[in-house]
Scaffold this motif. Structure first.
Motif, PDB file in Angstrom:
ATOM      1  N   ILE A  50       0.858  -1.184   0.000  1.00  0.00           N
ATOM      2  CA  ILE A  50       0.000   0.000   0.000  1.00  0.00           C
ATOM      3  C   ILE A  50       0.899   1.242   0.000  1.00  0.00           C
ATOM      4  N   PRO A  51       0.773   2.100  -1.029  1.00  0.00           N
ATOM      5  CA  PRO A  51       1.597   3.315  -1.071  1.00  0.00           C
ATOM      6  C   PRO A  51       1.025   4.401  -0.151  1.00  0.00           C
ATOM      7  N   LEU A  52       1.878   5.323   0.288  1.00  0.00           N
ATOM      8  CA  LEU A  52       1.405   6.409   1.152  1.00  0.00           C
ATOM      9  C   LEU A  52       0.291   7.231   0.501  1.00  0.00           C
ATOM     10  N   PRO A  53       0.401   7.587  -0.787  1.00  0.00           N
ATOM     11  CA  PRO A  53      -0.718   8.325  -1.385  1.00  0.00           C
ATOM     12  C   PRO A  53      -2.018   7.517  -1.358  1.00  0.00           C
ATOM     13  N   GLY A  54      -1.909   6.186  -1.412  1.00  0.00           N
ATOM     14  CA  GLY A  54      -3.094   5.348  -1.328  1.00  0.00           C
ATOM     15  C   GLY A  54      -3.798   5.490   0.006  1.00  0.00           C
ATOM     16  N   VAL A  55      -3.016   5.648   1.068  1.00  0.00           N
ATOM     17  CA  VAL A  55      -3.591   5.871   2.402  1.00  0.00           C
ATOM     18  C   VAL A  55      -4.405   7.166   2.389  1.00  0.00           C
ATOM     19  N   ALA A  56      -3.822   8.217   1.816  1.00  0.00           N
ATOM     20  CA  ALA A  56      -4.511   9.510   1.765  1.00  0.00           C
ATOM     21  C   ALA A  56      -5.791   9.428   0.940  1.00  0.00           C
ATOM     22  N   VAL A  57      -5.712   8.781  -0.217  1.00  0.00           N
ATOM     23  CA  VAL A  57      -6.875   8.697  -1.116  1.00  0.00           C
ATOM     24  C   VAL A  57      -8.011   7.914  -0.461  1.00  0.00           C
ATOM     25  N   VAL A  58      -7.688   6.775   0.120  1.00  0.00           N
ATOM     26  CA  VAL A  58      -8.728   5.953   0.753  1.00  0.00           C
ATOM     27  C   VAL A  58      -9.335   6.689   1.948  1.00  0.00           C
ATOM     28  N   THR A  59      -8.491   7.342   2.740  1.00  0.00           N
ATOM     29  CA  THR A  59      -9.006   8.137   3.863  1.00  0.00           C
ATOM     30  C   THR A  59      -9.936   9.230   3.359  1.00  0.00           C
ATOM     31  N   GLY A  60      -9.519   9.936   2.322  1.00  0.00           N
ATOM     32  CA  GLY A  60     -10.346  11.005   1.760  1.00  0.00           C
ATOM     33  C   GLY A  60     -11.669  10.489   1.222  1.00  0.00           C
ATOM     34  N   PHE A  61     -11.614   9.386   0.493  1.00  0.00           N
ATOM     35  CA  PHE A  61     -12.841   8.824  -0.090  1.00  0.00           C
ATOM     36  C   PHE A  61     -13.846   8.451   0.995  1.00  0.00           C
ATOM     37  N   ALA A 107       2.275  -6.526  12.142  1.00  0.00           N
ATOM     38  CA  ALA A 107       2.585  -5.091  12.179  1.00  0.00           C
ATOM     39  C   ALA A 107       1.742  -4.311  11.176  1.00  0.00           C
ATOM     40  N   THR A 108       1.593  -4.854   9.985  1.00  0.00           N
ATOM     41  CA  THR A 108       0.790  -4.179   8.960  1.00  0.00           C
ATOM     42  C   THR A 108      -0.679  -4.143   9.369  1.00  0.00           C
ATOM     43  N   ALA A 109      -1.209  -5.271   9.825  1.00  0.00           N
ATOM     44  CA  ALA A 109      -2.618  -5.319  10.229  1.00  0.00           C
ATOM     45  C   ALA A 109      -2.881  -4.356  11.384  1.00  0.00           C
ATOM     46  N   ALA A 110      -2.007  -4.363  12.381  1.00  0.00           N
ATOM     47  CA  ALA A 110      -2.189  -3.469  13.532  1.00  0.00           C
ATOM     48  C   ALA A 110      -2.103  -2.003  13.107  1.00  0.00           C
ATOM     49  N   THR A 111      -1.188  -1.696  12.207  1.00  0.00           N
ATOM     50  CA  THR A 111      -1.053  -0.314  11.742  1.00  0.00           C
ATOM     51  C   THR A 111      -2.276   0.110  10.943  1.00  0.00           C
ATOM     52  N   LEU A 112      -2.776  -0.764  10.080  1.00  0.00           N
ATOM     53  CA  LEU A 112      -3.978  -0.427   9.314  1.00  0.00           C
ATOM     54  C   LEU A 112      -5.175  -0.195  10.231  1.00  0.00           C
ATOM     55  N   ILE A 113      -5.294  -1.021  11.252  1.00  0.00           N
ATOM     56  CA  ILE A 113      -6.366  -0.807  12.233  1.00  0.00           C
ATOM     57  C   ILE A 113      -6.186   0.547  12.915  1.00  0.00           C
ATOM     58  N   GLY A 114      -4.962   0.846  13.295  1.00  0.00           N
ATOM     59  CA  GLY A 114      -4.678   2.148  13.909  1.00  0.00           C
ATOM     60  C   GLY A 114      -5.019   3.304  12.986  1.00  0.00           C
ATOM     61  N   LEU A 115      -4.724   3.164  11.707  1.00  0.00           N
ATOM     62  CA  LEU A 115      -5.044   4.232  10.748  1.00  0.00           C
ATOM     63  C   LEU A 115      -6.553   4.434  10.637  1.00  0.00           C
ATOM     64  N   HIS A 116      -7.303   3.336  10.657  1.00  0.00           N
ATOM     65  CA  HIS A 116      -8.772   3.457  10.632  1.00  0.00           C
ATOM     66  C   HIS A 116      -9.261   4.214  11.868  1.00  0.00           C
ATOM     67  N   LEU A 117      -8.676   3.894  13.008  1.00  0.00           N
ATOM     68  CA  LEU A 117      -9.098   4.544  14.255  1.00  0.00           C
ATOM     69  C   LEU A 117      -8.696   6.014  14.296  1.00  0.00           C
ATOM     70  N   ILE A 118      -7.550   6.346  13.710  1.00  0.00           N
ATOM     71  CA  ILE A 118      -7.132   7.754  13.631  1.00  0.00           C
ATOM     72  C   ILE A 118      -8.126   8.540  12.788  1.00  0.00           C
ATOM     73  N   ALA A 119      -8.449   8.020  11.616  1.00  0.00           N
ATOM     74  CA  ALA A 119      -9.410   8.716  10.747  1.00  0.00           C
ATOM     75  C   ALA A 119     -10.751   8.881  11.447  1.00  0.00           C
ATOM     76  N   ALA A 120     -11.212   7.827  12.118  1.00  0.00           N
ATOM     77  CA  ALA A 120     -12.491   7.906  12.835  1.00  0.00           C
ATOM     78  C   ALA A 120     -12.428   8.925  13.969  1.00  0.00           C
ATOM     79  N   ALA A 121     -11.300   8.978  14.656  1.00  0.00           N
ATOM     80  CA  ALA A 121     -11.153   9.915  15.775  1.00  0.00           C
ATOM     81  C   ALA A 121     -11.182  11.366  15.310  1.00  0.00           C
TER      82      ALA A 121
END
Length: 132
Positions: A50-61, A107-121
């Protein structure tokens, strides 16, 4: 259409837009920090990283999806803030499952979960407040 409706819609749109940008920045920064300490963001099922811009795009969407849900509840619910809060928390809980199911390392799964929680927060409180 009265002035209260227009100002409420404008407030929701502005708050949602600012919160979306903040969530995108926060998740992308967190992902960059995670990558810097060795999280690979590799999803074995697709064999891709997963590229960093992909994180931004999915979060934005999905943040925009949240704004649309908030706007719909504002329009059609007698208690939009309460309904949105429950809906958003439920959808966030569901969003925590895919990182566990794709076969990524811990590590990847835990980080992705954390990213979901950050966006939700970032998104949920901002949109709930704008619906009150």
């Amino acid at each position: 259409m009265n002035d209260t409706t227009v100002s409420g819609r404008t407030r929701l749109a502005v708050t949602g837009s600012v919160a979306t940008l903040a969530a995108m920045a926060a998740t992308t920064l967190a992902a960059a920090l995670a990558r810097a300490v060795g999280v690979d963001f590799e999803v074995p099922d697709g064999g891709e990283t997963i590229p960093l811009p992909g994180v931004a795009v999915v979060t934005g969407f999905f943040s925009v999806v949240g704004i649309v849900i908030a706007a719909a509840l504002r329009r059609w619910s007698a208690r939009p803030a309460e309904r949105f809060g429950w809906t958003a928390v439920s959808l966030t809980a569901l969003s925590l499952l895919p990182p566990l199911l794709v076969g990524a390392n811990t590590a990847t799964a835990a980080t992705l979960i954390g990213l979901h929680l950050i966006a939700a927060a970032v998104m949920i409180p901002a949109l709930v407040r704008s619906l009150c």
